[in-house]
Design an enzyme around this catalytic site. Structure first.
Site, mmCIF file in Angstrom:
data_model
loop_
_atom_site.group_PDB
_atom_site.id
_atom_site.type_symbol
_atom_site.label_atom_id
_atom_site.label_comp_id
_atom_site.label_asym_id
_atom_site.label_seq_id
_atom_site.Cartn_x
_atom_site.Cartn_y
_atom_site.Cartn_z
ATOM 1 C CG HIS A 87 -1.312 -6.406 2.724
ATOM 2 N ND1 HIS A 87 -0.030 -6.576 2.719
ATOM 3 C CD2 HIS A 87 -2.083 -7.486 3.357
ATOM 4 C CE1 HIS A 87 0.191 -7.571 3.483
ATOM 5 N NE2 HIS A 87 -0.435 -8.201 3.863
ATOM 6 C CG HIS A 100 2.913 -11.308 5.892
ATOM 7 N ND1 HIS A 100 2.841 -10.053 6.257
ATOM 8 C CD2 HIS A 100 1.640 -11.551 5.078
ATOM 9 C CE1 HIS A 100 1.916 -9.473 5.941
ATOM 10 N NE2 HIS A 100 1.201 -10.177 5.239
ATOM 11 C CD GLU A 104 -0.119 -15.621 4.113
ATOM 12 O OE1 GLU A 104 -1.210 -15.463 3.745
ATOM 13 O OE2 GLU A 104 0.951 -15.062 3.943
ATOM 14 C CG ASP A 144 -4.741 -10.404 4.573
ATOM 15 O OD1 ASP A 144 -3.724 -9.808 4.414
ATOM 16 O OD2 ASP A 144 -4.610 -11.795 4.492
ATOM 17 C CG ASP A 145 -4.980 -8.393 0.966
ATOM 18 O OD1 ASP A 145 -4.433 -7.425 0.553
ATOM 19 O OD2 ASP A 145 -4.812 -9.381 1.263
#
Length: 319
Positions: free
Chosen positions: A18, A195, A198, A276-277
């Site tokens: 992201h 997504h 999750e 991801d981040d």
């Protein structure tokens, strides 16, 4: 070359990262100062401290609030790709961004997307790494807001924007909420992902595949709760873009040997490893491989398989 070094150096295609979650903490602090935004603390090293997905999303939104000028988006996009190259030998990325996190603040969509593209083009020129963009539906938006976002993406179409995704807290906002947004995206020629599972049950996977038309899925861990869905996605060779560290921190245990990714692989599901981040979870794409592969007991042949799965699942690599 030892195994850890090999895992960090092996060329990587990343499909689940992201943009707003890749901003370096020091850059976050500098952009906040530039725009007169007060942060929760003065120490950049502590800006990304949190202990739940919901606290994380608040910080994620605060980071977004410091991105205002086209130059802000260009700088942070370039730095994001540069970190992937330096820390994990990134060779290609398809990166999410959330348009409405910015347009709701009064930042024009063109400022956001053209700034991101400026940074991506600089990275391709200086680092030799191509990055394409996936506009994400933010689950906490309304269905109409999501559909309007897709319309704006299509009205201001850029070649670098190749897909539509979906993120945010999954449990309170199931995928069927955004049927219209996905219909518009498919009609407009965007590739589709979301997504799923999750923090929600396996039925969300089938909804994303059968109702939204997704081609690959992000995360997917709770698919393991339904053996029939597991068999279906295995037979259909659906690719899951998994993120070990972020989900271990937010949902599971710090012990990656117990992460659902291990079981997903054991049951024959196709998966990739992603960051991801990264700075928000004190990780990077190289570290994800260096931590997850030994924890799962995978050998070099499995690493090769995972890397080639990412190549196969990518939408524009080599074009």
């Amino acid at each position: 070359m030892d195994f850890d070094d090999y895992l960090r150096r092996v060329p990587k295609v990343e499909l689940h990262c992201h943009f707003e979650g890749t901003v370096r903490p020091q850059t976050f602090a500098e952009l906040a100062a530039k725009h007169g935004i007060t942060l929760s603390g003065d120490d950049p090293a502590r800006l990304y401290d949190y202990d739940s997905i919901y606290e994380f999303l608040k910080i994620f939104a605060q980071v977004s609030s410091t991105l205002i000028d086209r130059e802000d988006f260009a700088r942070t996009a370039f730095e994001s790709i540069e970190d992937g190259v330096k820390l994990g030998n990134l060779v290609y990325r398809e990166m999410f961004f959330n348009p409405t996190l910015h347009t709701k603040r009064g930042v024009p969509y063109a400022t956001v997307v053209d700034g991101l593209i400026d940074g991506c083009r600089r990275a391709e020129s200086e680092l030799g790494v191509r990055c394409r963009l996936i506009a994400d539906v933010y689950r906490q938006d309304s269905a109409n807001e999501a559909a309007d976002m897709v319309r704006e993406v299509l009205e201001h179409r850029r070649d670098e924007v190749i897909g539509l995704g979906m993120d945010g807290a999954e449990a309170p906002d199931p995928p069927e909420k955004f049927i219209e947004a996905y219909r518009l995206a498919k009609q407009g020629g965007l590739r589709l992902t979301a997504h799923a599972c999750e923090d929600a049950p396996a039925k969300n996977v089938t909804t994303c595949l059968d109702v939204l038309g997704c081609e690959r899925l992000d995360h997917g861990y709770h698919v393991l709760g339904d053996p029939e869905v597991v068999a279906r996605v295995r037979d259909d060779a659906i690719v899951f873009t998994t993120c070990p560290t972020a989900t271990a921190i937010c949902y599971f245990t710090d012990d990656l040997t117990e992460h659902p990714i291990v079981t997903m692989a054991e049951q024959g599901l196709r998966l990739t490893l992603n960051s991801d981040d990264p700075p928000m979870f004190a990780t990077d794409i190289g570290t994800e491989f260096a931590k997850m592969v030994p924890a799962a007991g995978w050998d070099r042949e499995r690493v090769r398989e995972i890397c080639l799965t990412a190549v196969d699942a990518a939408w524009e690599i080599g074009r």
